[in-house]
Design a protein around this motif. Sequence first.
Motif, PDB file in Angstrom:
ATOM      1  N   VAL A  44       0.853  -1.181   0.000  1.00 48.60           N
ATOM      2  CA  VAL A  44       0.000   0.000   0.000  1.00 48.60           C
ATOM      3  C   VAL A  44       0.892   1.235   0.000  1.00 48.60           C
ATOM      4  CG1 VAL A  44      -1.753   1.256   1.270  1.00 48.60           C
ATOM      5  CG2 VAL A  44      -1.806  -1.217   1.238  1.00 48.60           C
ATOM      6  N   SER A  45       0.623   2.114  -0.931  1.00 41.87           N
ATOM      7  CA  SER A  45       1.391   3.341  -1.032  1.00 41.87           C
ATOM      8  C   SER A  45       0.749   4.422  -0.169  1.00 41.87           C
ATOM      9  CB  SER A  45       1.442   3.791  -2.490  1.00 41.87           C
ATOM     10  OG  SER A  45       1.995   5.072  -2.558  1.00 41.87           O
ATOM     11  N   THR A  46       1.393   4.733   0.936  1.00 40.17           N
ATOM     12  CA  THR A  46       0.912   5.807   1.800  1.00 40.17           C
ATOM     13  C   THR A  46       0.931   7.125   1.043  1.00 40.17           C
ATOM     14  OG1 THR A  46       1.738   4.643   3.739  1.00 40.17           O
ATOM     15  CG2 THR A  46       1.317   6.990   3.988  1.00 40.17           C
ATOM     16  N   GLU A  47       1.909   7.287   0.152  1.00 36.40           N
ATOM     17  CA  GLU A  47       2.011   8.517  -0.629  1.00 36.40           C
ATOM     18  C   GLU A  47       0.778   8.713  -1.509  1.00 36.40           C
ATOM     19  OE1 GLU A  47       4.591   6.210  -0.602  1.00 36.40           O
ATOM     20  OE2 GLU A  47       5.739   7.300   0.893  1.00 36.40           O
ATOM     21  N   ALA A  48       0.243   7.627  -2.075  1.00 41.68           N
ATOM     22  CA  ALA A  48      -0.957   7.729  -2.907  1.00 41.68           C
ATOM     23  C   ALA A  48      -2.157   8.159  -2.074  1.00 41.68           C
ATOM     24  CB  ALA A  48      -1.233   6.400  -3.606  1.00 41.68           C
ATOM     25  N   ILE A  49      -2.274   7.615  -0.880  1.00 40.13           N
ATOM     26  CA  ILE A  49      -3.377   7.994   0.005  1.00 40.13           C
ATOM     27  C   ILE A  49      -3.248   9.460   0.391  1.00 40.13           C
ATOM     28  CG2 ILE A  49      -4.429   7.603   2.277  1.00 40.13           C
ATOM     29  CD1 ILE A  49      -3.721   4.629   1.938  1.00 40.13           C
ATOM     30  N   ILE A  97      -6.507   2.467   5.015  1.00 45.59           N
ATOM     31  CA  ILE A  97      -6.796   3.896   5.171  1.00 45.59           C
ATOM     32  C   ILE A  97      -6.612   4.345   6.617  1.00 45.59           C
ATOM     33  CG2 ILE A  97      -8.594   5.660   4.966  1.00 45.59           C
ATOM     34  CD1 ILE A  97      -9.849   3.831   2.754  1.00 45.59           C
ATOM     35  N   ALA A  98      -7.100   3.548   7.557  1.00 51.30           N
ATOM     36  CA  ALA A  98      -7.123   3.945   8.968  1.00 51.30           C
ATOM     37  C   ALA A  98      -5.758   4.368   9.525  1.00 51.30           C
ATOM     38  CB  ALA A  98      -7.729   2.829   9.822  1.00 51.30           C
ATOM     39  N   PRO A  99      -4.678   3.634   9.286  1.00 49.77           N
ATOM     40  CA  PRO A  99      -3.392   4.059   9.859  1.00 49.77           C
ATOM     41  C   PRO A  99      -2.913   5.411   9.344  1.00 49.77           C
ATOM     42  CG  PRO A  99      -3.260   1.797   9.075  1.00 49.77           C
ATOM     43  CD  PRO A  99      -4.566   2.334   8.621  1.00 49.77           C
ATOM     44  N   VAL A 100      -3.168   5.713   8.077  1.00 45.80           N
ATOM     45  CA  VAL A 100      -2.733   6.988   7.513  1.00 45.80           C
ATOM     46  C   VAL A 100      -3.466   8.134   8.199  1.00 45.80           C
ATOM     47  CG1 VAL A 100      -2.588   8.380   5.410  1.00 45.80           C
ATOM     48  CG2 VAL A 100      -2.167   5.916   5.308  1.00 45.80           C
ATOM     49  N   TYR A 101      -4.730   7.909   8.520  1.00 41.46           N
ATOM     50  CA  TYR A 101      -5.547   8.918   9.196  1.00 41.46           C
ATOM     51  C   TYR A 101      -5.439   8.822  10.719  1.00 41.46           C
ATOM     52  CZ  TYR A 101      -7.690  10.693   4.983  1.00 41.46           C
ATOM     53  OH  TYR A 101      -7.911  11.317   3.778  1.00 41.46           O
ATOM     54  N   ARG A 102      -4.487   8.044  11.179  1.00 46.92           N
ATOM     55  CA  ARG A 102      -4.218   7.889  12.615  1.00 46.92           C
ATOM     56  C   ARG A 102      -5.441   7.401  13.383  1.00 46.92           C
ATOM     57  NH1 ARG A 102      -2.183  13.468  12.040  1.00 46.92           N
ATOM     58  NH2 ARG A 102      -0.247  13.230  10.929  1.00 46.92           N
ATOM     59  N   ARG A 103      -6.136   6.436  12.818  1.00 46.23           N
ATOM     60  CA  ARG A 103      -7.294   5.827  13.470  1.00 46.23           C
ATOM     61  C   ARG A 103      -6.917   4.417  13.885  1.00 46.23           C
ATOM     62  NH1 ARG A 103      -8.134  10.453  12.553  1.00 46.23           N
ATOM     63  NH2 ARG A 103     -10.112  11.445  12.086  1.00 46.23           N
ATOM     64  N   LEU A 104      -7.363   4.013  15.076  1.00 46.39           N
ATOM     65  CA  LEU A 104      -7.073   2.671  15.560  1.00 46.39           C
ATOM     66  C   LEU A 104      -8.107   1.656  15.085  1.00 46.39           C
ATOM     67  CD1 LEU A 104      -6.045   3.448  19.243  1.00 46.39           C
ATOM     68  CD2 LEU A 104      -4.567   2.846  17.341  1.00 46.39           C
ATOM     69  N   ASP A 105      -9.283   2.137  14.727  1.00 45.29           N
ATOM     70  CA  ASP A 105     -10.390   1.245  14.417  1.00 45.29           C
ATOM     71  C   ASP A 105     -10.829   1.430  12.970  1.00 45.29           C
ATOM     72  OD1 ASP A 105     -12.592  -0.385  14.523  1.00 45.29           O
ATOM     73  OD2 ASP A 105     -13.783   0.947  15.774  1.00 45.29           O
TER      74      ASP A 105
END
Length: 154
Positions: A44-49, A97-105
């Motif tokens: 997964v490309s974090t840069e793309a997100i 998606i969740a880790p990039v947006y700093r979500r745990l759930d």
Amino acid sequence: MNATTTITEVPTRALIAEIRRRHAEGIHDVPEEEVKGVGNRREVSTEAIISITQMVAGIFGVTTGALLGASRRNALAEARFAAWLILRERGYLPSEIAPVYRRLDTGTVRHGCQRGRELVQADKRFARKLKQALELVGAAADAPVPALAKSQVA
């Protein structure tokens, strides 16, 4: 506790603390070769997100930092819902998606997508901005605009 500690060995409070610690440190119990795209997993490309997030932030008139933050202000929440909808349309999973947006759930992302779909039906301003963002993201990737833009956003 280490990365090999099984869940049944961890009491509830310690489990929550351990999940948060692992998330913060990026520790996963998946072998490194699987994370790179071997097997059923994909890279997964974090840069793309982040790139899609920046485009959505521009359309909705918010900063990327605020969009990735924890604020629940209505304008930020709506922009976040739009970004998540677009990311889901482009094939990203809530767990990506969740880790990039700093979500745990990942449920937060799923709920945000559902809320975004409801807003498309109820709020024409939101629907117009979402359509603009979909077109911008589609043009940036030289790909056709996803089905959401055609079917739900008029």
